[in-house]
Design an enzyme around this catalytic site. Structure first.
Site, PDB file in Angstrom:
ATOM      1  N   SER A 218      16.077 -28.208 -13.350  1.00  0.00           N
ATOM      2  CA  SER A 218      14.739 -28.580 -13.801  1.00  0.00           C
ATOM      3  C   SER A 218      14.059 -27.364 -14.391  1.00  0.00           C
ATOM      4  CB  SER A 218      13.905 -29.125 -12.641  1.00  0.00           C
ATOM      5  OG  SER A 218      12.548 -29.265 -13.018  1.00  0.00           O
ATOM      6  N   ASP A 241      10.994 -39.494 -21.480  1.00  0.00           N
ATOM      7  CA  ASP A 241       9.651 -40.053 -21.281  1.00  0.00           C
ATOM      8  C   ASP A 241       8.557 -39.336 -22.069  1.00  0.00           C
ATOM      9  OD1 ASP A 241       9.532 -37.652 -19.918  1.00  0.00           O
ATOM     10  OD2 ASP A 241       8.246 -38.448 -18.348  1.00  0.00           O
ATOM     11  N   LYS A 242       8.926 -38.543 -23.085  1.00  0.00           N
ATOM     12  CA  LYS A 242       7.924 -37.846 -23.893  1.00  0.00           C
ATOM     13  C   LYS A 242       7.002 -36.974 -23.043  1.00  0.00           C
ATOM     14  CE  LYS A 242       7.135 -40.388 -28.121  1.00  0.00           C
ATOM     15  NZ  LYS A 242       7.172 -39.319 -28.975  1.00  0.00           N
ATOM     16  N   ASN A 243       7.563 -36.420 -21.984  1.00  0.00           N
ATOM     17  CA  ASN A 243       6.840 -35.473 -21.136  1.00  0.00           C
ATOM     18  C   ASN A 243       5.627 -36.081 -20.435  1.00  0.00           C
ATOM     19  OD1 ASN A 243       7.019 -32.911 -20.086  1.00  0.00           O
ATOM     20  ND2 ASN A 243       5.616 -32.013 -21.552  1.00  0.00           N
ATOM     21  N   ARG A 244       5.666 -37.385 -20.186  1.00  0.00           N
ATOM     22  CA  ARG A 244       4.543 -38.019 -19.485  1.00  0.00           C
ATOM     23  C   ARG A 244       4.532 -37.638 -18.004  1.00  0.00           C
ATOM     24  NH1 ARG A 244       6.669 -42.330 -22.384  1.00  0.00           N
ATOM     25  NH2 ARG A 244       7.648 -43.122 -20.486  1.00  0.00           N
ATOM     26  N   CYS A 249      11.248 -34.579 -11.766  1.00  0.00           N
ATOM     27  CA  CYS A 249      12.568 -34.255 -11.215  1.00  0.00           C
ATOM     28  C   CYS A 249      12.470 -33.128 -10.176  1.00  0.00           C
ATOM     29  CB  CYS A 249      13.529 -33.863 -12.332  1.00  0.00           C
ATOM     30  SG  CYS A 249      13.984 -35.229 -13.418  1.00  0.00           S
ATOM     31  N   LEU A 263      17.881 -23.505 -16.312  1.00  0.00           N
ATOM     32  CA  LEU A 263      18.814 -22.750 -17.145  1.00  0.00           C
ATOM     33  C   LEU A 263      18.094 -21.511 -17.692  1.00  0.00           C
ATOM     34  CD1 LEU A 263      20.568 -25.577 -19.207  1.00  0.00           C
ATOM     35  CD2 LEU A 263      21.362 -24.470 -17.124  1.00  0.00           C
TER      36      LEU A 263
END
Length: 381
Positions: A218, A241-244, A249, A263
């Site tokens: 994440s 989800d388009k960053n909604r 996570c 990462l």
């Protein structure tokens, strides 16, 4: 006597906002162009086949041995590493986002099948919308795939099954490779970053010892992944989800006391803006790292050029974030995924798309494989 009509009053739908109208028009235009796009894809396939045949004939005419022109398949080795695509986010996505996710799962399978070192690849939470799409729209093509497993359970139950496979006494769990051996010889220091990308109130809960070999990727994690480790399962959030749903996570992993990591994109790459990556991109990056043991090389070979990423030290003009998961996506990427999904549907229905993304897998235990893939979309790592 009351002469008024007994018919129920028809309710007038609420007026649509400008953005909603814009999305509706865009979707209508996209749907109207479906046949044209299918025709163009077919023409491109024919042109590509013709070009390949002509080039082959020209080389043979010059005296080249036809046997030398045959593609040599890369030898694939199973490594003792598990990758789990967590698709248990159905309630947070719209239909078109589920279409995108199914395309990303297909490409993740394809990349794993084609990789020099492939992983134990599992899809967790395979139910509801995404399972219905594979069953009804894509003609259950995933049942013929090899080297990937689909499970209705969550990622923790999948990790337990991978753990059992990797610890098999007959050595079928995978072959120790150079990049993973280094992690054994030089154990990674698991230190918390100075800055917390997504602070959560309260102290961090102790890790679940029974699942200490599970790492949820994440971009919101305060820990940075230094290297992949053998006999470890890495979970990639299958969320488009388009960053909604920011931090979804990460919070889900914390609630179950699962180790998290991001990462190290920021350590190796300079991005024009903060960009999250598609599920299949995250999978492909890890597979590239298994092959070369170098994050910079892995990022450079996988991250799409349109994101403007450059290795640090290459005089990149602007610096952005270091997201590597997928809480969001660009509209143009969504269109690409829809286009890719249409190609998959055409392949499932016609059963003769030779140049499309290879798709064969199995829910049965025992078969391993791999294959090649292309573009994609954003979703949480």
């Amino acid at each position: 006597m009351d002469t008024k009509s007994d018919q129920p009053a028809t309710s007038t739908p609420p007026p649509m906002s400008k953005n909603a109208l814009k999305r509706l028009r865009k979707q209508e235009e996209w749907d109207a162009g479906k046949d044209d796009r299918r025709k163009r894809r077919k023409e491109k396939r024919h042109e590509r086949k013709t070009r390949v045949r002509d080039e082959r004939a020209a080389l043979i005419a010059q005296g080249v041995d036809p046997a030398e022109l045959k593609k040599k398949k890369q030898v694939s080795t199973l490594a003792p590493v598990g990758i789990i695509v967590d698709c248990d986010f159905e309630d947070y996505m719209m239909d078109k986002e589920r279409v995108s996710l199914s395309s990303q799962v297909t490409r993740a399978y394809s990349d794993n099948k084609a990789a020099r070192y492939r992983s134990h690849l599992w899809v967790a939470g395979f139910n509801k919308g995404i399972a219905k799409r594979f069953h009804e729209v894509l003609g259950d093509q995933h049942k013929n795939w090899k080297g990937i497993w689909f499970d209705e359970g969550d990622y923790i139950s999948c990790a337990a099954k991978i753990r059992e496979r990797m610890s098999a006494a007959d050595g079928s769990g995978g072959e120790m490779i150079e990049s993973l051996q280094r992690s054994l010889d030089e154990p990674c220091a698991w230190t918390r970053d100075e800055t917390d990308p997504f602070p959560i109130p309260g102290p961090e809960p102790p890790l679940d010892e029974a699942n200490k070999d599970v790492v949820y990727l994440s971009s919101d994690s305060p820990y940075t992944l230094e290297r992949l480790e053998p006999n470890t399962c890495y979970v990639v959030g299958g969320l488009v989800d388009k960053n909604r749903e920011k931090g979804l996570c990460y919070r889900r992993a914390r609630e179950k006391s699962i180790r998290t990591a991001r990462l190290p994109i920021g350590q190796f790459m300079v991005m024009q803006s903060r960009q999250v990556l598609a599920t299949n991109h995250v999978v492909e990056i890890m597979l590239k790292w298994l092959e070369c043991g170098d994050w910079g090389q892995a990022f450079l070979s996988v991250i799409p050029k349109r994101k403007g990423g450059k290795l640090r030290g290459e005089n990149a003009e602007s610096e952005g974030g270091d997201g590597e998961g997928a809480d969001g996506e660009e509209d143009e990427d969504q269109d690409e995924d829809q286009d890719e999904a249409e190609a998959e549907e055409a392949k499932a229905s016609e059963n003769k798309e030779e140049d499309a993304v290879e798709v064969e897998t199995s829910t049965n235990v025992g078969d391993e494989g791999k294959s090649g893939a292309e573009e994609a979309k954003e979703t949480q790592a």
